[in-house]
Design a protein around this motif. Structure first.
Motif, PDB file in Angstrom:
ATOM      1  N   ARG A  54       0.837  -1.207   0.000  1.00 55.94           N
ATOM      2  CA  ARG A  54       0.000   0.000   0.000  1.00 55.94           C
ATOM      3  C   ARG A  54       0.870   1.255   0.000  1.00 55.94           C
ATOM      4  O   ARG A  54       0.579   2.243  -0.671  1.00 55.94           O
ATOM      5  CB  ARG A  54      -0.913   0.006   1.232  1.00 55.94           C
ATOM      6  CG  ARG A  54      -2.210  -0.753   1.082  1.00 55.94           C
ATOM      7  CD  ARG A  54      -3.200  -0.043   0.191  1.00 55.94           C
ATOM      8  NE  ARG A  54      -4.432  -0.802   0.030  1.00 55.94           N
ATOM      9  CZ  ARG A  54      -5.363  -0.510  -0.854  1.00 55.94           C
ATOM     10  NH1 ARG A  54      -5.202   0.536  -1.668  1.00 55.94           N
ATOM     11  NH2 ARG A  54      -6.455  -1.234  -0.964  1.00 55.94           N
ATOM     12  N   LEU A  55       1.949   1.211   0.775  1.00 58.04           N
ATOM     13  CA  LEU A  55       2.854   2.363   0.821  1.00 58.04           C
ATOM     14  C   LEU A  55       3.511   2.592  -0.539  1.00 58.04           C
ATOM     15  O   LEU A  55       3.649   3.738  -0.983  1.00 58.04           O
ATOM     16  CB  LEU A  55       3.922   2.144   1.897  1.00 58.04           C
ATOM     17  CG  LEU A  55       3.435   2.267   3.346  1.00 58.04           C
ATOM     18  CD1 LEU A  55       4.549   1.884   4.318  1.00 58.04           C
ATOM     19  CD2 LEU A  55       2.945   3.680   3.637  1.00 58.04           C
ATOM     20  N   LEU A 103      -2.967   7.848 -11.534  1.00 61.94           N
ATOM     21  CA  LEU A 103      -3.524   6.575 -12.011  1.00 61.94           C
ATOM     22  C   LEU A 103      -2.442   5.726 -12.665  1.00 61.94           C
ATOM     23  O   LEU A 103      -2.302   4.529 -12.361  1.00 61.94           O
ATOM     24  CB  LEU A 103      -4.648   6.863 -13.010  1.00 61.94           C
ATOM     25  CG  LEU A 103      -5.247   5.659 -13.729  1.00 61.94           C
ATOM     26  CD1 LEU A 103      -5.936   4.725 -12.740  1.00 61.94           C
ATOM     27  CD2 LEU A 103      -6.232   6.114 -14.812  1.00 61.94           C
ATOM     28  N   PHE A 104      -1.660   6.332 -13.539  1.00 60.50           N
ATOM     29  CA  PHE A 104      -0.634   5.564 -14.237  1.00 60.50           C
ATOM     30  C   PHE A 104       0.580   5.301 -13.355  1.00 60.50           C
ATOM     31  O   PHE A 104       1.265   4.293 -13.526  1.00 60.50           O
ATOM     32  CB  PHE A 104      -0.244   6.273 -15.531  1.00 60.50           C
ATOM     33  CG  PHE A 104      -1.302   6.155 -16.582  1.00 60.50           C
ATOM     34  CD1 PHE A 104      -1.466   4.982 -17.293  1.00 60.50           C
ATOM     35  CD2 PHE A 104      -2.180   7.198 -16.815  1.00 60.50           C
ATOM     36  CE1 PHE A 104      -2.473   4.861 -18.238  1.00 60.50           C
ATOM     37  CE2 PHE A 104      -3.193   7.086 -17.746  1.00 60.50           C
ATOM     38  CZ  PHE A 104      -3.334   5.911 -18.472  1.00 60.50           C
ATOM     39  N   GLY A 105       0.830   6.184 -12.389  1.00 57.14           N
ATOM     40  CA  GLY A 105       1.889   5.915 -11.421  1.00 57.14           C
ATOM     41  C   GLY A 105       1.575   4.682 -10.596  1.00 57.14           C
ATOM     42  O   GLY A 105       2.444   3.839 -10.334  1.00 57.14           O
ATOM     43  N   VAL A 106       0.303   4.550 -10.212  1.00 61.92           N
ATOM     44  CA  VAL A 106      -0.145   3.391  -9.439  1.00 61.92           C
ATOM     45  C   VAL A 106      -0.029   2.117 -10.267  1.00 61.92           C
ATOM     46  O   VAL A 106       0.470   1.085  -9.794  1.00 61.92           O
ATOM     47  CB  VAL A 106      -1.601   3.585  -8.957  1.00 61.92           C
ATOM     48  CG1 VAL A 106      -2.190   2.260  -8.466  1.00 61.92           C
ATOM     49  CG2 VAL A 106      -1.650   4.618  -7.848  1.00 61.92           C
ATOM     50  N   GLU A 107      -0.500   2.176 -11.513  1.00 62.03           N
ATOM     51  CA  GLU A 107      -0.465   0.991 -12.367  1.00 62.03           C
ATOM     52  C   GLU A 107       0.977   0.536 -12.619  1.00 62.03           C
ATOM     53  O   GLU A 107       1.257  -0.675 -12.663  1.00 62.03           O
ATOM     54  CB  GLU A 107      -1.164   1.274 -13.697  1.00 62.03           C
ATOM     55  CG  GLU A 107      -2.668   1.504 -13.569  1.00 62.03           C
ATOM     56  CD  GLU A 107      -3.372   0.341 -12.890  1.00 62.03           C
ATOM     57  OE1 GLU A 107      -3.068  -0.828 -13.198  1.00 62.03           O
ATOM     58  OE2 GLU A 107      -4.235   0.602 -12.018  1.00 62.03           O
ATOM     59  N   LEU A 108       1.884   1.496 -12.779  1.00 58.76           N
ATOM     60  CA  LEU A 108       3.290   1.149 -13.004  1.00 58.76           C
ATOM     61  C   LEU A 108       3.891   0.488 -11.767  1.00 58.76           C
ATOM     62  O   LEU A 108       4.558  -0.561 -11.867  1.00 58.76           O
ATOM     63  CB  LEU A 108       4.081   2.408 -13.370  1.00 58.76           C
ATOM     64  CG  LEU A 108       5.588   2.226 -13.571  1.00 58.76           C
ATOM     65  CD1 LEU A 108       5.860   1.246 -14.712  1.00 58.76           C
ATOM     66  CD2 LEU A 108       6.256   3.575 -13.839  1.00 58.76           C
ATOM     67  N   ALA A 118      -7.204  -4.735  -7.815  1.00 65.84           N
ATOM     68  CA  ALA A 118      -7.633  -3.322  -7.885  1.00 65.84           C
ATOM     69  C   ALA A 118      -7.476  -2.690  -6.505  1.00 65.84           C
ATOM     70  O   ALA A 118      -7.813  -3.291  -5.495  1.00 65.84           O
ATOM     71  CB  ALA A 118      -9.085  -3.243  -8.344  1.00 65.84           C
ATOM     72  N   SER A 119      -6.965  -1.477  -6.478  1.00 65.08           N
ATOM     73  CA  SER A 119      -6.599  -0.865  -5.191  1.00 65.08           C
ATOM     74  C   SER A 119      -7.254   0.487  -4.935  1.00 65.08           C
ATOM     75  O   SER A 119      -6.966   1.137  -3.931  1.00 65.08           O
ATOM     76  CB  SER A 119      -5.077  -0.684  -5.133  1.00 65.08           C
ATOM     77  OG  SER A 119      -4.624   0.111  -6.224  1.00 65.08           O
ATOM     78  N   GLY A 120      -8.163   0.935  -5.815  1.00 69.55           N
ATOM     79  CA  GLY A 120      -8.630   2.315  -5.726  1.00 69.55           C
ATOM     80  C   GLY A 120      -9.891   2.582  -4.936  1.00 69.55           C
ATOM     81  O   GLY A 120     -10.130   3.723  -4.531  1.00 69.55           O
ATOM     82  N   ASP A 121     -10.732   1.559  -4.702  1.00 66.27           N
ATOM     83  CA  ASP A 121     -12.034   1.812  -4.079  1.00 66.27           C
ATOM     84  C   ASP A 121     -11.942   2.503  -2.726  1.00 66.27           C
ATOM     85  O   ASP A 121     -12.765   3.351  -2.392  1.00 66.27           O
ATOM     86  CB  ASP A 121     -12.808   0.494  -3.917  1.00 66.27           C
ATOM     87  CG  ASP A 121     -13.376   0.005  -5.239  1.00 66.27           C
ATOM     88  OD1 ASP A 121     -13.248   0.733  -6.250  1.00 66.27           O
ATOM     89  OD2 ASP A 121     -13.938  -1.101  -5.268  1.00 66.27           O
ATOM     90  N   ILE A 122     -10.941   2.149  -1.948  1.00 68.57           N
ATOM     91  CA  ILE A 122     -10.802   2.693  -0.595  1.00 68.57           C
ATOM     92  C   ILE A 122     -10.478   4.194  -0.609  1.00 68.57           C
ATOM     93  O   ILE A 122     -10.659   4.889   0.390  1.00 68.57           O
ATOM     94  CB  ILE A 122      -9.711   1.911   0.179  1.00 68.57           C
ATOM     95  CG1 ILE A 122      -9.839   2.177   1.679  1.00 68.57           C
ATOM     96  CG2 ILE A 122      -8.336   2.265  -0.325  1.00 68.57           C
ATOM     97  CD1 ILE A 122      -8.920   1.311   2.515  1.00 68.57           C
TER      98      ILE A 122
END
Length: 254
Positions: A54-55, A103-108, A118-122
């Motif tokens: 998560r970090l 968004l793309f930083g997370v996907e990378l 998937a990690s975005g709902d929270i």
């Protein structure tokens, strides 16, 4: 004799003999409240993603947002590209670019650390609340920040500091964001595929920004559309499978 009204914009405070915008305070407050809300919603949830990952994901989001917000903001005024400097790049920023870059930083980062969940709902409600706080700061800037609208004769028009009644774009956005909070709270118990709430948030926000851009004095990047328009169109294409799936689901219920 009629007295001419004086606009209170931009809102400023004095510190050690200097004037400062309240915007900086609201920006900081938005970040702090957003993070605190994230940890609040994380309590009691069996998160399939480890704390360490998560970090890393949050780091990817922040770095992506930092880069994306600057690039899209600079492209909002293409004429500065001929004399672009680090100072101009650093001072330019837009939430659309921040969300897109984040968004793309997370996907990378997720590909690098091997996370396929998937990690975005929270983050949906924390993002919405943080945006509202940040937009209050933008509104307090009046015309000192390029988030104001074109002149209007509608009852919503406001003098934002230049003596012209303009669309208060930030107030429109704040109302829209509040409605999104109501929407997501109303569907929090519905069974959705993990990640769908975040995708829906991004689509609805970018749809709003695409439409509201037409009542802003924007600069054309290509085909009479701004960098905000093109960012929104990119998101619509990127999430086209989700759009088709959710449209079929809504149609089936009718």
């Amino acid at each position: 004799m009629l007295l001419k009204s004086v606009s209170p914009f931009p809102f400023q405070f004095e510190l050690f003999g200097n004037q400062y915008h309240y915007h900086y305070i609201f920006e900081t407050l938005a970040f702090i409240v957003g993070v605190r809300l994230y940890y609040y919603y994380k309590k009691g949830i069996a998160d399939p993603i480890s704390d360490d990952n998560r970090l890393w994901i949050m780091l990817g989001a922040m770095l992506g947002a930092l880069i994306g917000s600057r690039i899209i903001a600079v492209l909002e005024t293409p004429q500065v590209l001929s004399h672009l400097s680090f100072s101009v790049l650093y001072q330019s920023k837009t939430i659309v670019g921040g969300l897109l870059g984040g968004l793309f930083g997370v996907e990378l980062i997720k590909k690098i650390i091997g996370v396929n969940i998937a990690s975005g709902d929270i983050y949906v409600i924390p993002i919405l609340v943080a945006l509202i706080i940040g937009r209050i700061g933008c509104f307090s800037m009046g015309i000192d920040e390029p988030t104001y609208g074109i002149p209007t004769h509608l009852f919503t028009g406001m003098d934002l500091g230049d003596g012209i009644r303009r669309h208060p774009i930030m107030l429109y956005e704040i109302v829209y964001l509040i409605l999104l909070i109501v929407l997501f709270n109303s569907i929090k118990h519905q069974e959705l595929i993990n990640g769908d709430r975040f995708k829906l948030l991004i689509l609805l926000y970018f749809l709003f920004r695409f439409l509201i851009e037409f009542i802003k004095p924007y600069h054309s990047l290509f085909l009479s559309l701004s960098s905000i328009h093109w960012s929104a169109l990119f998101i619509f294409i990127y999430y086209y499978r989700f759009i088709i799936r959710i449209s079929k689901k809504i149609t089936a219920k009718q």
